[in-house]
Design a protein around this motif. Structure first.
Motif, short mmCIF file in Angstrom:
data_model
loop_
_atom_site.label_atom_id
_atom_site.label_comp_id
_atom_site.label_asym_id
_atom_site.label_seq_id
_atom_site.Cartn_x
_atom_site.Cartn_y
_atom_site.Cartn_z
N GLU A 1 67.63 81.89 39.11
CA GLU A 1 67.89 82.78 37.98
C GLU A 1 68.10 82.00 36.69
OE1 GLU A 1 68.92 85.04 41.63
OE2 GLU A 1 69.37 83.02 40.94
N HIS A 2 68.70 80.83 36.79
CA HIS A 2 68.98 80.05 35.60
C HIS A 2 67.72 79.53 34.93
CE1 HIS A 2 72.83 80.11 37.67
NE2 HIS A 2 73.29 80.17 36.44
N PHE A 3 66.61 79.56 35.65
CA PHE A 3 65.35 79.09 35.09
C PHE A 3 64.39 80.24 34.77
CE2 PHE A 3 67.14 75.61 37.60
CZ PHE A 3 67.31 74.70 36.58
N PHE A 4 64.46 81.34 35.53
CA PHE A 4 63.55 82.43 35.18
C PHE A 4 64.10 83.35 34.09
CE2 PHE A 4 65.29 85.19 38.72
CZ PHE A 4 65.48 86.36 38.00
N VAL A 5 65.41 83.41 33.94
CA VAL A 5 65.98 84.26 32.89
C VAL A 5 65.56 83.79 31.50
CG1 VAL A 5 68.16 84.94 31.78
CG2 VAL A 5 67.84 85.28 34.24
N PRO A 6 65.66 82.49 31.17
CA PRO A 6 65.19 82.11 29.83
C PRO A 6 63.70 82.35 29.63
CG PRO A 6 66.03 80.17 31.02
CD PRO A 6 66.29 81.36 31.86
N LEU A 7 62.91 82.20 30.69
CA LEU A 7 61.48 82.49 30.57
C LEU A 7 61.26 83.97 30.29
CD1 LEU A 7 60.16 80.32 33.52
CD2 LEU A 7 59.78 79.90 31.08
N GLY A 8 62.00 84.83 30.98
CA GLY A 8 61.88 86.27 30.77
C GLY A 8 62.36 86.69 29.39
N LEU A 9 63.47 86.13 28.94
CA LEU A 9 63.97 86.46 27.60
C LEU A 9 62.99 86.00 26.52
CD1 LEU A 9 67.75 85.52 28.06
CD2 LEU A 9 66.78 87.82 27.87
N ALA A 10 62.44 84.80 26.68
CA ALA A 10 61.44 84.31 25.72
C ALA A 10 60.20 85.19 25.75
CB ALA A 10 61.07 82.85 26.03
N GLY A 11 59.80 85.63 26.94
CA GLY A 11 58.65 86.52 27.05
C GLY A 11 58.90 87.85 26.35
N LEU B 1 60.95 88.36 23.85
CA LEU B 1 60.94 88.09 22.40
C LEU B 1 59.51 88.00 21.87
CD1 LEU B 1 63.85 85.53 22.02
CD2 LEU B 1 63.61 87.69 20.78
N LEU B 2 58.65 87.31 22.60
CA LEU B 2 57.25 87.20 22.17
C LEU B 2 56.54 88.55 22.20
CD1 LEU B 2 56.13 83.88 23.89
CD2 LEU B 2 56.33 84.31 21.44
N ALA B 3 56.78 89.31 23.24
CA ALA B 3 56.11 90.60 23.38
C ALA B 3 56.54 91.59 22.30
CB ALA B 3 56.39 91.19 24.76
N LEU B 4 57.76 91.46 21.81
CA LEU B 4 58.28 92.37 20.78
C LEU B 4 58.04 91.87 19.37
CD1 LEU B 4 61.64 93.31 22.54
CD2 LEU B 4 59.54 94.69 22.41
N LYS B 5 57.40 90.71 19.24
CA LYS B 5 57.17 90.10 17.93
C LYS B 5 56.20 90.97 17.13
CE LYS B 5 56.22 85.54 16.07
NZ LYS B 5 57.49 85.28 15.50
N LYS B 6 56.59 91.26 15.90
CA LYS B 6 55.73 92.03 14.98
C LYS B 6 54.78 91.06 14.28
CE LYS B 6 58.09 95.88 15.47
NZ LYS B 6 57.82 96.59 16.67
N THR B 7 53.49 91.25 14.51
CA THR B 7 52.50 90.35 13.93
C THR B 7 51.14 91.04 13.85
OG1 THR B 7 51.44 88.19 14.20
CG2 THR B 7 52.03 89.35 16.20
N GLU B 8 50.24 90.40 13.13
CA GLU B 8 48.87 90.95 13.03
C GLU B 8 48.11 90.84 14.34
OE1 GLU B 8 46.23 89.64 9.91
OE2 GLU B 8 47.91 89.53 8.52
N HIS B 9 48.42 89.83 15.12
CA HIS B 9 47.70 89.57 16.37
C HIS B 9 48.64 89.63 17.57
CE1 HIS B 9 44.36 88.35 13.85
NE2 HIS B 9 45.17 87.51 13.22
N LEU C 1 54.68 83.46 30.45
CA LEU C 1 56.09 83.15 30.72
C LEU C 1 56.63 83.98 31.88
CD1 LEU C 1 57.47 82.80 27.08
CD2 LEU C 1 57.11 80.98 28.76
N PHE C 2 56.25 85.26 31.93
CA PHE C 2 56.66 86.09 33.06
C PHE C 2 56.09 85.54 34.37
CE2 PHE C 2 56.74 89.92 29.97
CZ PHE C 2 58.04 89.62 29.59
N GLY C 3 54.84 85.08 34.32
CA GLY C 3 54.22 84.48 35.50
C GLY C 3 54.93 83.22 35.96
N LEU D 1 58.76 92.39 33.25
CA LEU D 1 57.53 93.12 32.94
C LEU D 1 57.78 94.62 33.01
CD1 LEU D 1 54.61 92.64 32.20
CD2 LEU D 1 54.06 92.59 34.62
N VAL D 2 58.56 95.05 33.97
CA VAL D 2 58.91 96.47 34.10
C VAL D 2 59.69 96.93 32.87
CG1 VAL D 2 60.26 98.14 35.44
CG2 VAL D 2 58.87 96.42 36.62
N VAL D 3 60.65 96.11 32.42
CA VAL D 3 61.44 96.44 31.22
C VAL D 3 60.54 96.56 30.01
CG1 VAL D 3 63.15 95.51 29.60
CG2 VAL D 3 63.62 95.48 32.04
N LEU D 4 59.59 95.63 29.89
CA LEU D 4 58.69 95.66 28.73
C LEU D 4 57.84 96.92 28.74
CD1 LEU D 4 57.72 94.14 26.25
CD2 LEU D 4 56.04 93.04 27.70
#
Length: 171
Positions: free
Chosen positions: A122-132, A134-142, A153-155, A168-171
């Motif tokens: 959990e200590h290693f997949f939680v930061p990957l999930g949180l970073a994922g 954050l990236l998925a919710l990023k407002k951008t042109e692309h 990151l989820f993978g 992924l389910v939360v997203l």
């Protein structure tokens, strides 16, 4: 920012005793044994049987002793607290609520009574999930590029533990 700094300090203070723990948690021993197997050039799942996904053993290969394993756990915890802070800023929009949320996260994530002295997948997949997230919710042109990175990151999280699929389910 005060809430973040306080939460990071709290995380370190709660985890410092783990650097001096005896061997007592079975999974950590298996992870460190898997790391030794990898460092010796042997093959996981043939020379060491474990039912855990492989990435936890490869990270454990970076830690020659339990002390270093727990130091990696502290680093992963600090990264998780920071990423949770960033996600809270994005979703909660209120600095006071964000500060309280990140303090509560740091406390619960690192309390010894809730396995805060152990280092698990959990200590290693939680930061990957949180970073994922954050990236998925990023407002951008692309957004597609960020969604692909988030998926990667989820993978990676999935290679630590199956439960990371719930990001992924939360997203």
């Amino acid at each position: 920012k005060k809430g973040l700094l306080l939460a990071l300090l709290l995380a370190v203070l709660l985890r410092i005793p783990s650097l001096f723990d005896d061997y007592w948690y079975v999974d950590e021993g298996v992870y460190l044994t898997g790391g030794q197997i990898i460092r010796k050039g042997l093959t996981l799942y043939r020379d060491l049987y474990d039912n855990k996904p492989p990435l936890i053993h490869f990270v454990a290969a970076l830690a020659p002793t339990q002390f270093w394993w727990h130091l990696l756990g502290i680093l992963a915890s600090l990264i998780s607290v920071y990423l949770f802070y960033r996600l809270s800023q994005l979703l909660l929009k209120n600095p006071t609520v964000t500060g309280l949320a990140v303090l509560l996260f740091a406390l619960l994530w690192n309390l010894p009574y809730l396995e805060g002295h152990t280092v698990n997948a959990e200590h290693f997949f939680v930061p990957l999930g949180l970073a994922g997230l954050l990236l998925a919710l990023k407002k951008t042109e692309h957004p597609r590029h960020y969604l692909i990175l988030a998926g990667a990151l989820f993978g990676l999280g999935f290679l630590f533990k199956f439960q990371s699929v719930f990001y992924l389910v939360v997203l």
